[in-house]
Each structure stands twice: as C-alpha cells, then as structure tokens.
Design a protein around this motif. Structure first.
Motif, short mmCIF file in Angstrom:
data_model
loop_
_atom_site.label_atom_id
_atom_site.label_comp_id
_atom_site.label_asym_id
_atom_site.label_seq_id
_atom_site.Cartn_x
_atom_site.Cartn_y
_atom_site.Cartn_z
N PHE A 169 -18.69 -17.73 -10.78
CA PHE A 169 -18.67 -16.35 -11.27
C PHE A 169 -19.93 -16.06 -12.07
O PHE A 169 -20.53 -14.98 -11.95
CB PHE A 169 -17.42 -16.12 -12.12
N ALA A 198 -17.58 -9.93 -18.05
CA ALA A 198 -17.24 -10.98 -17.09
C ALA A 198 -16.76 -12.24 -17.80
O ALA A 198 -15.81 -12.90 -17.35
CB ALA A 198 -18.45 -11.29 -16.21
N LEU A 227 -13.25 -11.92 -18.92
CA LEU A 227 -12.33 -11.97 -17.78
C LEU A 227 -11.96 -13.41 -17.43
O LEU A 227 -10.82 -13.70 -17.08
CB LEU A 227 -12.95 -11.28 -16.57
N THR A 228 -12.94 -14.31 -17.50
CA THR A 228 -12.63 -15.71 -17.20
C THR A 228 -11.63 -16.26 -18.21
O THR A 228 -10.74 -17.04 -17.85
CB THR A 228 -13.91 -16.57 -17.21
N PHE A 245 -9.91 -7.50 -13.77
CA PHE A 245 -10.96 -7.78 -12.78
C PHE A 245 -11.21 -6.56 -11.90
O PHE A 245 -12.37 -6.20 -11.63
CB PHE A 245 -10.57 -8.98 -11.90
N TYR A 273 -13.08 -4.09 -13.85
CA TYR A 273 -14.46 -4.55 -14.08
C TYR A 273 -15.35 -4.24 -12.89
O TYR A 273 -16.47 -3.72 -13.05
CB TYR A 273 -14.44 -6.05 -14.35
N PHE A 303 -11.14 -9.47 -3.83
CA PHE A 303 -10.54 -10.17 -4.96
C PHE A 303 -9.02 -10.21 -4.85
O PHE A 303 -8.39 -11.26 -5.04
CB PHE A 303 -10.95 -9.52 -6.28
#
Length: 294
Positions: free
Chosen positions: A24, A165, A168-169, A220, A223, A236
């Motif tokens: 990512f 990002a 998000l992880t 996600f 985003y 996704f």
C-alpha cells in the motif's frame, strides 16, 4: 542459536501476512526508488518482523499454537540471541537507506520488544496493546516504508494522502488484531496476559472485529473517492469479498461449535485469505499508479 527450532520461531513466512502495508505504501508514494524499495522489503520481511517474532516467542514461552506455528518447540536462549542478531542486521541495512528510516526501524524494534518483555509487557494490557499493535504495525510501518522507498525521504508536514492512507492501515489492523488472539485465551490467561480478545469474549471478539472491519472498508472507499481514484473502489470491494465471506462463515461455525472452530487453523486461514486478497489489490493499485494515463 543455530538450532532448527530457533529458526522456526522466527516465523519468516509469517511476514507475508504483514506485507499489505508495504504494498500500500509502495502504491501511494509519488517517487519510488526501486533499489530502496527492494532493500526496505528485505529489511522488514526478512529481518525486522522475524526478529520481533523470535524475541516475543522467547519471552512468551508458548506451549500451544501461535501465529505461523501449530506446534512450537521450546524456546531457548539461542532464540533470544538469534532475534537480536536479526534486529542488528535490520538496523545495519537500514542505515544504507536513510537515517530517519534507521531511527524508525529502531523504534519499531524497541516497541515490539516492550510488547513481550516482562519488565514492560504491553501484551498484558488489553487496550494499550491493541492500540500499540494497530498503530505501529499499521500507520507507523506505512510511514516507515514511505520514508524508505522514496528519494525525497521524510516530508513534513506529511501530505494528506499519505497520513490518510497510513490511518487506514491501522483501521484494518485494529479490526483484525483481536482475531489473532481468539484461540490463545488459555495460554494468555496462564501467563497473566489479559488480552483484548479475553476481555471481549469469543463472540464479542467477532462482533468487535466486524465493526472495525466494516469501518475500515467504508473508510477505504471514501479515501479512494477523496484522492480522485474512484475506479479503485470496486476492485477493493472485490478483494474484500472473500475476506468478508470467510469471516462470516467462521463466525457462524464458531457460534455453533466454539471448541472446534475457535482454533489456530481457522485463524490462520483468516490471515491467509485477507493477506492474499489485500496483497493482490495493493499490487494492482501500485501497477495502476505506474501506468501513464492516456
């Protein structure tokens, strides 16, 4: 130190489950240095993560299944020294990339040691360990990868796309983390570790993870729309389909027969499916980001 059992405790193949964060990051940074990207991959997946696995195994002294090992052999002092050697190799290689990357690798390693070392043992605090694992294996690792694989190094303030990002992880890891503890209640209680999964209970763990995974999926999608990549939403969601399907089936089976289905085998399959799906999606995202627009 060179006993086969010590090398098994490093659980190098387990790094595959943590690899989506790297892909990512690779798909998100604008200027990828190919050589640095390869070196960062090696540092994390062949040395830093295995070092953390071995160090934690030494202090946990697990007698039953753990992540990546169904029947772990007894941990010896050689495992302790082997994990430190791997950590020192990770630090040495990281210096060849960037001093900031080196300090981030060092920080990650020290936090992972605090997770299991008896003088601190973050693992015994349910919410602190949950937040620590979610942040450092998620957002922090994403930023660490971003610093290492680019020519520009650390950029401050962190661009909006990158901090979004990174968070998000962590969202995904906060959802999946309790599931990695769900079959270890007996072992953890024996050591006095009150994990989040123990606090939540079996069905509570499934419900808790479902909420966070749903929030992660929605975040996600939002985003990708925010950064003007709406085309990535459907791939996704397609990648998440096998993850959600397996999770749902596992939940139903565990509710009916927890003795047989709240197990190491079922948890590892959850890891395999989610890691494979996310690795494939983020590699696709990286490939798309390298393709010139017409």
């Amino acid at each position: 130190m060179f006993r086969k059992s010590n090398w098994e405790h490093l659980r190098i193949p387990f790094s595959y489950y943590l690899m989506p964060v790297y892909w990512f990051a690779l798909a998100s940074v604008p200027d990828v240095n190919t050589l640095n990207a390869v070196v960062v991959w090696l540092v994390l997946h062949l040395f830093l993560y295995p070092s953390s696995n071995g160090y934690n195994s030494y202090f946990d002294k697990d007698e039953k299944s753990i992540g990546g090992l169904k029947n772990p052999k007894k941990a010896t002092i050689g495992l302790y020294y082997l994990s430190l050697v791997f950590f020192l190799i990770a630090l040495g290689i990281s210096l060849s990339i960037d001093i900031v990357f080196f300090w981030m690798v060092l920080t990650y390693g020290l936090v992972s040691m605090a997770y299991s070392h008896p003088s601190v043992r973050l693992k015994k605090y349910p919410y602190l360990s949950w937040l620590t694992a979610g942040f450092f294996q998620g957002a922090f690792t994403f930023w660490m990868c971003s610093v290492g694989i680019t020519d520009s190094g650390l950029v401050w303030p962190i661009p909006r796309e990158l901090w979004m990002a990174a968070l998000l992880t962590s969202l995904l890891l906060l959802g999946s983390y309790p599931l990695t503890q769900i079959y270890q209640h007996e072992e953890d209680l024996k050591r006095g570790d009150l994990t989040l999964s123990i606090r939540l209970g079996i069905m509570g763990t499934f419900g808790f993870s479902a909420i966070w995974l749903l929030l992660g999926g929605l975040a996600f999608a939002g985003y990708f729309i925010t950064i003007e990549k709406p085309w990535a939403v459907w791939p996704f969601l397609l990648a998440m389909l096998p993850v959600v399907s397996y999770f749902s089936i596992w939940f139903i089976l565990a509710d009916k027969d927890p003795e047989n289905y709240v197990s190491h085998r079922m948890s590892m399959w959850m890891n395999k499916i989610s890691a494979t799906a996310l690795n494939a999606f983020f590699i696709y995202l990286f490939w798309q980001s390298q393709t010139p627009s017409v």
